[in-house]
Motif scaffolding. Sequence first.
Motif, mmCIF file in Angstrom:
data_model
loop_
_atom_site.group_PDB
_atom_site.id
_atom_site.type_symbol
_atom_site.label_atom_id
_atom_site.label_comp_id
_atom_site.label_asym_id
_atom_site.label_seq_id
_atom_site.Cartn_x
_atom_site.Cartn_y
_atom_site.Cartn_z
ATOM 1 N N PHE A 102 10.658 34.713 68.639
ATOM 2 C CA PHE A 102 11.729 35.239 67.807
ATOM 3 C C PHE A 102 11.343 36.658 67.400
ATOM 4 C CE2 PHE A 102 13.025 30.803 66.006
ATOM 5 C CZ PHE A 102 13.748 30.559 67.157
ATOM 6 N N GLU A 103 12.347 37.508 67.192
ATOM 7 C CA GLU A 103 12.056 38.852 66.706
ATOM 8 C C GLU A 103 13.239 39.413 65.927
ATOM 9 O OE1 GLU A 103 10.259 40.790 65.236
ATOM 10 O OE2 GLU A 103 8.825 41.119 66.876
ATOM 11 N N ALA A 104 12.920 40.226 64.932
ATOM 12 C CA ALA A 104 13.951 40.914 64.166
ATOM 13 C C ALA A 104 14.549 42.010 65.043
ATOM 14 C CB ALA A 104 13.349 41.512 62.900
ATOM 15 N N PRO A 105 15.831 42.273 64.929
ATOM 16 C CA PRO A 105 16.446 43.277 65.816
ATOM 17 C C PRO A 105 15.812 44.655 65.720
ATOM 18 C CG PRO A 105 17.955 42.610 64.040
ATOM 19 C CD PRO A 105 16.821 41.649 64.033
ATOM 20 N N HIS A 106 15.454 45.077 64.508
ATOM 21 C CA HIS A 106 14.905 46.424 64.360
ATOM 22 C C HIS A 106 13.474 46.550 64.889
ATOM 23 C CE1 HIS A 106 13.587 44.334 60.690
ATOM 24 N NE2 HIS A 106 12.583 45.178 60.671
ATOM 25 N N ARG A 107 12.813 45.431 65.195
ATOM 26 C CA ARG A 107 11.458 45.480 65.759
ATOM 27 C C ARG A 107 11.438 45.124 67.243
ATOM 28 N NH1 ARG A 107 10.026 42.839 60.800
ATOM 29 N NH2 ARG A 107 9.899 40.844 61.881
ATOM 30 N N THR A 108 12.574 44.814 67.815
ATOM 31 C CA THR A 108 12.611 44.333 69.203
ATOM 32 C C THR A 108 12.077 45.367 70.186
ATOM 33 O OG1 THR A 108 14.455 42.835 68.741
ATOM 34 C CG2 THR A 108 14.103 43.462 71.035
ATOM 35 N N ALA A 115 14.965 50.401 72.914
ATOM 36 C CA ALA A 115 14.573 51.553 72.103
ATOM 37 C C ALA A 115 15.787 52.217 71.458
ATOM 38 C CB ALA A 115 13.813 52.560 72.953
ATOM 39 N N GLU A 116 16.958 52.035 72.031
ATOM 40 C CA GLU A 116 18.180 52.624 71.491
ATOM 41 C C GLU A 116 18.732 51.820 70.314
ATOM 42 O OE1 GLU A 116 20.917 52.982 74.691
ATOM 43 O OE2 GLU A 116 19.581 54.231 75.916
ATOM 44 N N GLY A 117 18.157 50.665 70.068
ATOM 45 C CA GLY A 117 18.601 49.827 68.957
ATOM 46 C C GLY A 117 19.228 48.536 69.429
ATOM 47 N N VAL A 118 18.920 47.459 68.740
ATOM 48 C CA VAL A 118 19.440 46.127 69.071
ATOM 49 C C VAL A 118 20.023 45.516 67.809
ATOM 50 C CG1 VAL A 118 18.849 43.818 69.901
ATOM 51 C CG2 VAL A 118 17.743 45.813 70.909
ATOM 52 N N ARG A 119 21.127 44.815 67.942
ATOM 53 C CA ARG A 119 21.744 44.162 66.793
ATOM 54 C C ARG A 119 21.775 42.653 66.997
ATOM 55 N NH1 ARG A 119 27.090 47.794 65.171
ATOM 56 N NH2 ARG A 119 25.965 49.728 64.677
ATOM 57 N N GLY A 120 21.804 41.929 65.887
ATOM 58 C CA GLY A 120 21.977 40.479 65.945
ATOM 59 C C GLY A 120 20.673 39.716 66.029
ATOM 60 N N GLU A 121 20.802 38.397 66.120
ATOM 61 C CA GLU A 121 19.646 37.512 66.239
ATOM 62 C C GLU A 121 19.056 37.634 67.641
ATOM 63 O OE1 GLU A 121 18.453 35.674 63.774
ATOM 64 O OE2 GLU A 121 20.024 36.301 62.370
ATOM 65 N N VAL A 122 17.728 37.777 67.723
ATOM 66 C CA VAL A 122 17.070 38.041 69.004
ATOM 67 C C VAL A 122 16.041 36.968 69.323
ATOM 68 C CG1 VAL A 122 15.577 39.647 70.264
ATOM 69 C CG2 VAL A 122 17.427 40.532 68.833
ATOM 70 N N THR A 123 16.086 36.478 70.556
ATOM 71 C CA THR A 123 15.056 35.589 71.091
ATOM 72 C C THR A 123 14.563 36.198 72.396
ATOM 73 O OG1 THR A 123 16.199 33.667 70.152
ATOM 74 C CG2 THR A 123 14.493 33.228 71.783
ATOM 75 N N ILE A 124 13.250 36.303 72.550
ATOM 76 C CA ILE A 124 12.647 36.905 73.741
ATOM 77 C C ILE A 124 11.925 35.820 74.537
ATOM 78 C CG2 ILE A 124 11.004 38.622 74.601
ATOM 79 C CD1 ILE A 124 11.402 40.140 71.946
ATOM 80 N N VAL A 125 12.172 35.786 75.827
ATOM 81 C CA VAL A 125 11.495 34.843 76.724
ATOM 82 C C VAL A 125 10.719 35.668 77.749
ATOM 83 C CG1 VAL A 125 11.763 32.827 78.215
ATOM 84 C CG2 VAL A 125 13.465 33.290 76.434
ATOM 85 N N VAL A 126 9.434 35.352 77.915
ATOM 86 C CA VAL A 126 8.577 36.128 78.815
ATOM 87 C C VAL A 126 7.870 35.192 79.788
ATOM 88 C CG1 VAL A 126 6.732 37.840 78.962
ATOM 89 C CG2 VAL A 126 8.182 37.761 76.929
ATOM 90 N N ALA A 127 7.826 35.597 81.051
ATOM 91 C CA ALA A 127 7.132 34.795 82.056
ATOM 92 C C ALA A 127 5.645 34.718 81.742
ATOM 93 C CB ALA A 127 7.335 35.400 83.439
ATOM 94 N N GLY A 128 5.029 33.608 82.084
ATOM 95 C CA GLY A 128 3.597 33.457 81.891
ATOM 96 C C GLY A 128 2.808 34.293 82.879
ATOM 97 N N ALA A 129 1.518 34.386 82.640
ATOM 98 C CA ALA A 129 0.644 35.178 83.512
ATOM 99 C C ALA A 129 0.513 34.512 84.878
ATOM 100 C CB ALA A 129 -0.732 35.328 82.877
ATOM 101 N N ALA A 130 0.426 35.342 85.917
ATOM 102 C CA ALA A 130 0.176 34.817 87.252
ATOM 103 C C ALA A 130 -1.225 34.215 87.287
ATOM 104 C CB ALA A 130 0.291 35.935 88.279
ATOM 105 N N PRO A 131 -1.453 33.225 88.155
ATOM 106 C CA PRO A 131 -2.794 32.629 88.235
ATOM 107 C C PRO A 131 -3.855 33.699 88.451
ATOM 108 C CG PRO A 131 -1.235 31.376 89.546
ATOM 109 C CD PRO A 131 -0.522 32.620 89.109
#
Length: 286
Positions: A164-170, A213-229
């Motif tokens: 989870f992340e706040a929009p102003h810190r995304t 970097a230009e700004g994001v609004r609203g509730e934010v959820t970030i999904v990131v792929a795991g590290a390669a083996p």
Amino acid sequence: MTSSGVLVLAATPIGRVADAPPRLAEELAGADVVAAEDTRRLRRLAADLGVEVGGRVVSYFEGNETGRTPQLVEALQAGERVVLVTDAGMPSVSDPGYRLVVAAVEAGIHVTAVPGPSAVLTALAVSGLPVDRFCFEGFLPRKAGERSRRLAELAAEPRTMVFFEAPHRTGATLAAMADAWGDDRPAVVCRELTKTYEEVRRGALAELARWAAEGVRGEVTIVVAGAAPAAAVDTDPASLRAAVAALERDGLRRKDAIAGVARQAGLPKREVYQVVHVEREADDDD
């Protein structure tokens, strides 16, 4: 002795009221006590659901959890049905509730849930990233140094990660992720899930960081792929020491670096620990 009271963790919509689980209205109407993160939002939700809250309504949020929890446990021990709701999603998942659940369990009270909307699972499902194994990391630390250290600890995490992340810190968070894990690591930013202006943006971390970097609004959820083996680590002492040193330079604490190298090499942590510290002790003796 098990109390006759019941604690109900009730999921609430993360966007559209129509997504509310059917049991939510039933629980709100039949509760002896409804503990809400925001009582005004609760009233609006109840009105939208066409239900009248039957019991007492009390606030339960981060600022009063410590003091309110014993009061709610007393109500549960007296046999009352307490329903806990937060502003959106499932209580206790990055929301108030964990303290109350622990206290209720310790008091022998039955804890159940009304399953329903979850930003974590919704974002994971629509991300297009692997879903067979994943972990939820909640909010990263706000301070840059602490955030960088946490990201360094997750550098070798093979599972898909949800944040989870706040929009102003995304934007800053995505840039820090790119620095820690590489510009090309696949990721997805989910904004305003299930709402009118829902947006799911997929790309590499560096690309997403430039966009945010230009700004994001609203509730934010970030999904990131795991590290390669990771490539296999040679098990000779010199290679083990070099691998640990490399992870330390990347920002990992020594014990985390040792644990990571031990996993890659298929060795017990204590064996890698001994190899690293024997050399350091020898250097100190010189």
